[in-house]
Design a protein around this motif. Structure first.
Motif, mmCIF file in Angstrom:
data_model
loop_
_atom_site.group_PDB
_atom_site.id
_atom_site.type_symbol
_atom_site.label_atom_id
_atom_site.label_comp_id
_atom_site.label_asym_id
_atom_site.label_seq_id
_atom_site.Cartn_x
_atom_site.Cartn_y
_atom_site.Cartn_z
ATOM 1 N N ARG A 21 0.831 -1.198 0.000
ATOM 2 C CA ARG A 21 0.000 0.000 0.000
ATOM 3 C C ARG A 21 0.864 1.245 0.000
ATOM 4 N N ASP A 22 0.290 2.311 -0.528
ATOM 5 C CA ASP A 22 0.903 3.630 -0.503
ATOM 6 C C ASP A 22 -0.064 4.514 0.270
ATOM 7 N N ASN A 23 0.247 4.772 1.529
ATOM 8 C CA ASN A 23 -0.677 5.526 2.377
ATOM 9 C C ASN A 23 -0.871 6.961 1.875
ATOM 10 N N ALA A 24 0.163 7.521 1.291
ATOM 11 C CA ALA A 24 0.050 8.893 0.785
ATOM 12 C C ALA A 24 -0.956 8.972 -0.363
ATOM 13 N N LYS A 25 -1.086 7.872 -1.102
ATOM 14 C CA LYS A 25 -2.008 7.843 -2.237
ATOM 15 C C LYS A 25 -3.295 7.091 -1.911
ATOM 16 N N ASN A 26 -3.412 6.591 -0.683
ATOM 17 C CA ASN A 26 -4.586 5.782 -0.304
ATOM 18 C C ASN A 26 -4.848 4.684 -1.323
ATOM 19 N N THR A 27 -3.793 4.014 -1.706
ATOM 20 C CA THR A 27 -3.888 2.994 -2.742
ATOM 21 C C THR A 27 -3.297 1.688 -2.237
ATOM 22 N N VAL A 28 -3.968 0.601 -2.564
ATOM 23 C CA VAL A 28 -3.469 -0.727 -2.236
ATOM 24 C C VAL A 28 -3.222 -1.482 -3.529
ATOM 25 N N TYR A 29 -2.188 -2.290 -3.526
ATOM 26 C CA TYR A 29 -1.787 -3.031 -4.718
ATOM 27 C C TYR A 29 -1.782 -4.530 -4.413
ATOM 28 N N LEU A 30 -1.958 -5.306 -5.449
ATOM 29 C CA LEU A 30 -1.819 -6.753 -5.334
ATOM 30 C C LEU A 30 -1.015 -7.244 -6.530
ATOM 31 N N GLN A 31 0.199 -7.666 -6.279
ATOM 32 C CA GLN A 31 1.033 -8.249 -7.316
ATOM 33 C C GLN A 31 0.814 -9.754 -7.295
ATOM 34 N N MET A 32 0.377 -10.293 -8.416
ATOM 35 C CA MET A 32 0.050 -11.710 -8.501
ATOM 36 C C MET A 32 0.994 -12.383 -9.479
ATOM 37 N N ASN A 33 1.792 -13.299 -8.976
ATOM 38 C CA ASN A 33 2.746 -14.045 -9.793
ATOM 39 C C ASN A 33 2.376 -15.522 -9.801
ATOM 40 N N SER A 34 2.941 -16.235 -10.745
ATOM 41 C CA SER A 34 2.703 -17.681 -10.862
ATOM 42 C C SER A 34 1.214 -18.004 -10.800
ATOM 43 N N LEU A 35 0.454 -17.283 -11.582
ATOM 44 C CA LEU A 35 -0.996 -17.427 -11.538
ATOM 45 C C LEU A 35 -1.427 -18.803 -12.020
ATOM 46 N N LYS A 36 -2.500 -19.280 -11.408
ATOM 47 C CA LYS A 36 -3.060 -20.593 -11.730
ATOM 48 C C LYS A 36 -4.502 -20.420 -12.206
ATOM 49 N N PRO A 37 -5.009 -21.363 -12.968
ATOM 50 C CA PRO A 37 -6.410 -21.259 -13.402
ATOM 51 C C PRO A 37 -7.378 -21.096 -12.228
ATOM 52 N N GLU A 38 -7.060 -21.688 -11.096
ATOM 53 C CA GLU A 38 -7.953 -21.575 -9.931
ATOM 54 C C GLU A 38 -7.920 -20.180 -9.303
ATOM 55 N N ASP A 39 -7.041 -19.313 -9.770
ATOM 56 C CA ASP A 39 -7.052 -17.922 -9.317
ATOM 57 C C ASP A 39 -8.092 -17.098 -10.074
ATOM 58 N N THR A 40 -8.707 -17.679 -11.089
ATOM 59 C CA THR A 40 -9.719 -16.975 -11.858
ATOM 60 C C THR A 40 -10.898 -16.587 -10.980
ATOM 61 N N ALA A 41 -11.225 -15.311 -10.980
ATOM 62 C CA ALA A 41 -12.299 -14.799 -10.126
ATOM 63 C C ALA A 41 -12.461 -13.305 -10.378
ATOM 64 N N VAL A 42 -13.510 -12.754 -9.807
ATOM 65 C CA VAL A 42 -13.621 -11.303 -9.727
ATOM 66 C C VAL A 42 -12.935 -10.892 -8.421
ATOM 67 N N TYR A 43 -12.019 -9.967 -8.522
ATOM 68 C CA TYR A 43 -11.261 -9.507 -7.370
ATOM 69 C C TYR A 43 -11.821 -8.162 -6.896
ATOM 70 N N TYR A 44 -12.067 -8.093 -5.602
ATOM 71 C CA TYR A 44 -12.616 -6.885 -4.998
ATOM 72 C C TYR A 44 -11.647 -6.357 -3.953
ATOM 73 N N CYS A 45 -11.490 -5.045 -3.908
ATOM 74 C CA CYS A 45 -10.740 -4.484 -2.795
ATOM 75 C C CYS A 45 -11.731 -3.953 -1.765
ATOM 76 N N ASN A 46 -11.281 -3.866 -0.537
ATOM 77 C CA ASN A 46 -12.141 -3.294 0.485
ATOM 78 C C ASN A 46 -11.337 -2.449 1.447
ATOM 79 N N LEU A 47 -12.072 -1.649 2.192
ATOM 80 C CA LEU A 47 -11.478 -0.743 3.172
ATOM 81 C C LEU A 47 -12.250 -0.899 4.471
#
Length: 116
Positions: free
Chosen positions: A71-97
């Protein structure tokens, strides 16, 4: 009023990488938790990773070692770096606060599709 706007989803082959971001705007307080959840068709929404404003992180077992939340608190932004992705990672991704004393806020979701 809080708005969360996600970006970065898409289609990738198994083994590939994608990066998601979520920008929050509105009444953001200094102490909060931001997280990523996902929901695959026919399944319940599940926690992927979360990060507290001080930097403490938590990962679901299924993504530990492959995904990194930051996260970058100054920008109020959260990130998710996803590596070695698998078919079972398929989904709708939601962020929350999550903020103490307030209802949890959710983004609109971004589709991640991993082909085999």
């Amino acid at each position: 009023q809080v708005q969360l706007v996600e970006s970065g989803g898409g289609l990738v082959q198994a083994g590939g990488s994608l990066s998601l971001s979520c920008a929050a705007s509105g009444s953001i307080f200094s102490f909060n938790t931001m997280g990523w959840y996902r929901q695959a068709p026919g399944k319940q929404r599940e926690l992927v990773a979360r990060i507290i404003s001080g930097g403490t992180t938590y990962y679901a077992h299924s993504v530990k070692g492959r995904f990194t939340i930051s996260r970058d608190n100054a920008k109020n932004t959260v990130y998710l770096q996803m590596n070695s992705l698998k078919p079972e990672d398929t989904a709708v991704y939601y962020c929350n606060l999550e903020r103490p004393g307030f209802l949890t806020s959710w983004g609109q979701g971004t589709q991640v599709t991993v082909s085999s």
